[in-house]
Design an enzyme around this catalytic site. Structure first.
Site, PDB file in Angstrom:
ATOM      1  N   ASN A  12     -17.017  -0.459  29.424  1.00  0.00           N
ATOM      2  CA  ASN A  12     -16.694   0.175  27.993  1.00  0.00           C
ATOM      3  C   ASN A  12     -17.925   0.206  28.065  1.00  0.00           C
ATOM      4  O   ASN A  12     -18.894   1.154  26.774  1.00  0.00           O
ATOM      5  CB  ASN A  12     -15.664  -1.718  27.728  1.00  0.00           C
ATOM      6  CG  ASN A  12     -14.915  -0.162  27.122  1.00  0.00           C
ATOM      7  OD1 ASN A  12     -14.357   0.252  27.670  1.00  0.00           O
ATOM      8  ND2 ASN A  12     -13.630  -1.373  26.747  1.00  0.00           N
ATOM      9  N   GLU A  13     -18.583  -1.361  27.705  1.00  0.00           N
ATOM     10  CA  GLU A  13     -20.457  -1.319  27.406  1.00  0.00           C
ATOM     11  C   GLU A  13     -21.008  -2.970  27.794  1.00  0.00           C
ATOM     12  O   GLU A  13     -19.836  -3.777  28.465  1.00  0.00           O
ATOM     13  CB  GLU A  13     -20.575  -1.417  26.188  1.00  0.00           C
ATOM     14  CG  GLU A  13     -19.592  -2.762  25.439  1.00  0.00           C
ATOM     15  CD  GLU A  13     -18.461  -3.352  24.898  1.00  0.00           C
ATOM     16  OE1 GLU A  13     -17.705  -3.749  25.592  1.00  0.00           O
ATOM     17  OE2 GLU A  13     -17.562  -2.096  24.684  1.00  0.00           O
ATOM     18  N   ASP A  47      -5.532  -2.844  26.430  1.00  0.00           N
ATOM     19  CA  ASP A  47      -6.541  -2.029  27.770  1.00  0.00           C
ATOM     20  C   ASP A  47      -7.766  -3.465  27.710  1.00  0.00           C
ATOM     21  O   ASP A  47      -8.534  -3.479  28.650  1.00  0.00           O
ATOM     22  CB  ASP A  47      -7.491  -1.564  26.112  1.00  0.00           C
ATOM     23  CG  ASP A  47      -7.614  -0.533  25.570  1.00  0.00           C
ATOM     24  OD1 ASP A  47      -6.958  -0.091  26.646  1.00  0.00           O
ATOM     25  OD2 ASP A  47      -7.143  -0.064  25.010  1.00  0.00           O
ATOM     26  N   GLY A  48      -7.105  -4.816  27.529  1.00  0.00           N
ATOM     27  CA  GLY A  48      -8.129  -6.205  28.001  1.00  0.00           C
ATOM     28  C   GLY A  48      -7.312  -6.178  29.194  1.00  0.00           C
ATOM     29  O   GLY A  48      -7.969  -6.758  29.848  1.00  0.00           O
ATOM     30  N   ALA A  54     -27.306  -4.420  13.721  1.00  0.00           N
ATOM     31  CA  ALA A  54     -27.428  -4.739  12.255  1.00  0.00           C
ATOM     32  C   ALA A  54     -29.064  -5.042  12.546  1.00  0.00           C
ATOM     33  O   ALA A  54     -30.191  -5.867  12.486  1.00  0.00           O
ATOM     34  CB  ALA A  54     -27.229  -6.393  11.882  1.00  0.00           C
ATOM     35  N   ASP A  93     -29.043  -8.229  15.030  1.00  0.00           N
ATOM     36  CA  ASP A  93     -28.509  -8.723  15.635  1.00  0.00           C
ATOM     37  C   ASP A  93     -28.410  -8.384  17.210  1.00  0.00           C
ATOM     38  O   ASP A  93     -28.277  -8.979  17.616  1.00  0.00           O
ATOM     39  CB  ASP A  93     -27.651  -8.424  15.808  1.00  0.00           C
ATOM     40  CG  ASP A  93     -27.265  -9.804  14.205  1.00  0.00           C
ATOM     41  OD1 ASP A  93     -28.165  -9.823  13.577  1.00  0.00           O
ATOM     42  OD2 ASP A  93     -26.239  -8.799  13.147  1.00  0.00           O
ATOM     43  N   ARG A 119     -35.994  -5.471  16.033  1.00  0.00           N
ATOM     44  CA  ARG A 119     -35.694  -6.939  15.985  1.00  0.00           C
ATOM     45  C   ARG A 119     -34.183  -6.429  14.954  1.00  0.00           C
ATOM     46  O   ARG A 119     -33.842  -5.442  14.403  1.00  0.00           O
ATOM     47  CB  ARG A 119     -36.682  -7.017  14.832  1.00  0.00           C
ATOM     48  CG  ARG A 119     -38.089  -7.357  15.010  1.00  0.00           C
ATOM     49  CD  ARG A 119     -38.546  -7.565  14.200  1.00  0.00           C
ATOM     50  NE  ARG A 119     -40.039  -8.099  14.816  1.00  0.00           N
ATOM     51  CZ  ARG A 119     -41.264  -7.483  14.834  1.00  0.00           C
ATOM     52  NH1 ARG A 119     -40.723  -5.961  15.074  1.00  0.00           N
ATOM     53  NH2 ARG A 119     -42.043  -8.442  15.185  1.00  0.00           N
TER      54      ARG A 119
HETATM   55  P1  NAD Z   1      -9.007  -6.555  23.108  1.00  0.00           P
HETATM   56  O1  NAD Z   1      -8.295  -6.281  24.279  1.00  0.00           O
HETATM   57  O2  NAD Z   1      -8.425  -7.279  21.976  1.00  0.00           O
HETATM   58  O3  NAD Z   1      -9.665  -5.578  22.733  1.00  0.00           O
HETATM   59  C1  NAD Z   1     -10.061  -5.707  21.394  1.00  0.00           C
HETATM   60  C2  NAD Z   1      -9.992  -4.196  21.061  1.00  0.00           C
HETATM   61  O4  NAD Z   1     -10.575  -2.967  21.780  1.00  0.00           O
HETATM   62  C3  NAD Z   1      -8.066  -3.936  21.379  1.00  0.00           C
HETATM   63  O5  NAD Z   1      -8.099  -3.115  20.411  1.00  0.00           O
HETATM   64  C4  NAD Z   1      -8.278  -2.890  22.845  1.00  0.00           C
HETATM   65  O6  NAD Z   1      -7.265  -1.903  22.673  1.00  0.00           O
HETATM   66  C5  NAD Z   1      -9.787  -2.150  22.029  1.00  0.00           C
HETATM   67  N1  NAD Z   1     -10.303  -1.434  23.311  1.00  0.00           N
HETATM   68  C6  NAD Z   1     -11.122  -1.953  24.556  1.00  0.00           C
HETATM   69  N2  NAD Z   1     -11.412  -1.151  24.962  1.00  0.00           N
HETATM   70  C7  NAD Z   1     -11.246  -0.074  24.644  1.00  0.00           C
HETATM   71  C8  NAD Z   1     -11.368   1.033  24.554  1.00  0.00           C
HETATM   72  N3  NAD Z   1     -12.770   2.059  25.320  1.00  0.00           N
HETATM   73  N4  NAD Z   1     -11.040   2.531  23.491  1.00  0.00           N
HETATM   74  C9  NAD Z   1     -10.607   1.499  22.507  1.00  0.00           C
HETATM   75  N5  NAD Z   1     -10.095   0.890  22.237  1.00  0.00           N
HETATM   76  C10 NAD Z   1     -10.246   0.347  22.993  1.00  0.00           C
HETATM   77  O7  NAD Z   1     -10.172  -7.772  23.712  1.00  0.00           O
HETATM   78  P2  NAD Z   1     -10.749  -7.949  25.553  1.00  0.00           P
HETATM   79  O8  NAD Z   1     -10.040  -8.499  26.276  1.00  0.00           O
HETATM   80  O9  NAD Z   1     -12.304  -8.924  24.583  1.00  0.00           O
HETATM   81  O10 NAD Z   1     -11.725  -6.786  25.093  1.00  0.00           O
HETATM   82  C11 NAD Z   1     -13.112  -6.739  25.115  1.00  0.00           C
HETATM   83  C12 NAD Z   1     -13.751  -5.382  24.351  1.00  0.00           C
HETATM   84  O11 NAD Z   1     -13.166  -5.638  23.165  1.00  0.00           O
HETATM   85  C13 NAD Z   1     -14.779  -4.661  24.707  1.00  0.00           C
HETATM   86  O12 NAD Z   1     -15.438  -4.380  25.981  1.00  0.00           O
HETATM   87  C14 NAD Z   1     -15.242  -4.640  23.582  1.00  0.00           C
HETATM   88  O13 NAD Z   1     -15.528  -2.735  23.417  1.00  0.00           O
HETATM   89  C15 NAD Z   1     -14.238  -4.959  22.006  1.00  0.00           C
HETATM   90  N6  NAD Z   1     -14.613  -5.245  21.007  1.00  0.00           N
HETATM   91  C16 NAD Z   1     -15.223  -4.368  20.111  1.00  0.00           C
HETATM   92  C17 NAD Z   1     -15.285  -5.155  18.448  1.00  0.00           C
HETATM   93  C18 NAD Z   1     -15.401  -4.630  17.057  1.00  0.00           C
HETATM   94  O14 NAD Z   1     -15.041  -3.262  17.808  1.00  0.00           O
HETATM   95  N7  NAD Z   1     -16.481  -5.293  16.632  1.00  0.00           N
HETATM   96  C19 NAD Z   1     -16.354  -6.138  18.818  1.00  0.00           C
HETATM   97  C20 NAD Z   1     -15.775  -7.025  19.898  1.00  0.00           C
HETATM   98  C21 NAD Z   1     -15.479  -6.448  21.400  1.00  0.00           C
END
Ligand code: NAD
Length: 264
Positions: A122-123, A45-46, A185, A150, A148
């Protein structure tokens, strides 16, 4: 049809990408990195997010498809052994696309800098660089709460299964043009209060965050992390643009959710 491939750097992904390129060129499709009709991502997905961010300037003319070389991805939903099938579909079948909503954000500054704008698949997340994050949260221009904690995460429907889900947000079907705000948080006690639930806004509503005590923030857009200094306000809304996925086989959203989180 013109195509390009964005692949992860590992050998397996590079091999698959090489195979796809050769097969597609054998079918007389033209490799074109500048103006592709279809972008094939090979990795996870990355990698897909990376491919999307590279072509945000021509979303109306580009369709995306993802092959995963690790575990099943949300966007990267073709398996390496299906590559021949995928190539034949790209070369021979009419291109059918499914459109999903995106998030548009604008960052305004206290100095004379022009606002920055980004699109997220994504976000976008906003956190402080240090200390407690304090933001006035406005919805449609009206104060909703002083947050207030994180930070805050604002996701698209297709991003609702990513970071948003880890924050306790709901999974939203991508046929609903909306954005979701999830808390990170929050501080809740007798003095400070936030809603405590994720909020889902429709496409005609805008979310605005206005800093209260500090003006420097870590703003992430998908995998891109930026340091934003002297911020006056950050505005979020459903983007006018959509992302177009090339669909050659049915793989409904809820099946993908089930296969990713419950069972194959
Ligand atoms: P990455 O490619 O390692 O992705 C992190 C994980 O998120 C992977 O397992 C991937 O399959 C999954 N993922 C990504 N988009 C998804 C979606 N739309 N639905 C379900 N799973 C999804 O790392 P990266 O390249 O830095 O990806 C960035 C993404 O990582 C950000 O967009 C964010 O959504 C995600 N992320 C997740 C967390 C968390 O779950 N706590 C924290 C930070 C970032």
């Amino acid at each position: 049809m013109k195509f390009t491939i964005i692949a992860k750097e590992d050998d397996h992904s590079q091999n698959i990408a090489g195979k796809i390129r050769t097969y597609l060129e054998d079918f007389e499709l033209a490799w074109n990195e500048e103006e592709p009709d279809i972008v094939i991502s090979v990795g996870g997905d990355g990698t897909f997010l990376n491919a999307f961010q590279k072509y945000t300037h021509r979303l109306d003319q580009t369709a995306f498809v993802g092959v995963h070389t690790g575990h099943l991805g949300f966007y990267a939903d073709w398996r390496p052994f299906e590559v021949e099938k995928l190539v034949i579909a790209i070369a021979k079948k009419p291109l059918q696309v499914v459109e999903y909503p995106l998030l548009r954000l604008f960052i305004y500054y206290n100095d004379e800098r022009e606002p920055e704008t980004y699109l997220a698949l994504n976000e976008a997340t906003v956190k402080t660089v240090e200390g407690t994050f304090v933001m006035d949260v406005e919805i449609k221009g009206e104060l909703f709460e002083r947050f207030r904690g994180d930070g805050l995460c604002v996701s698209t429907p297709s991003g609702s299964t990513a970071y948003n889900k880890a924050l306790g947000g709901a999974i939203i079907h991508p046929s609903l043009p909306s954005i979701q705000i999830a808390e990170m948080a929050s501080i809740n006690n007798r003095v400070f209060r936030t809603i405590g639930s994720p909020l889902v806004l429709p496409s005609h509503h805008t979310l605005t965050l206005k800093p209260v005590t500090q003006f420097d923030f870590q703003v992430s857009i998908d995998y891109i992390s930026t340091l934003q200094k002297n911020v006056k306000a950050i505005e979020f809304r459903v983007a006018e643009e959509k992302v177009r996925f090339a669909r050659f086989k049915p793989f409904p959203f809820w099946s993908r959710v089930r296969q990713s989180f419950i069972a194959d």
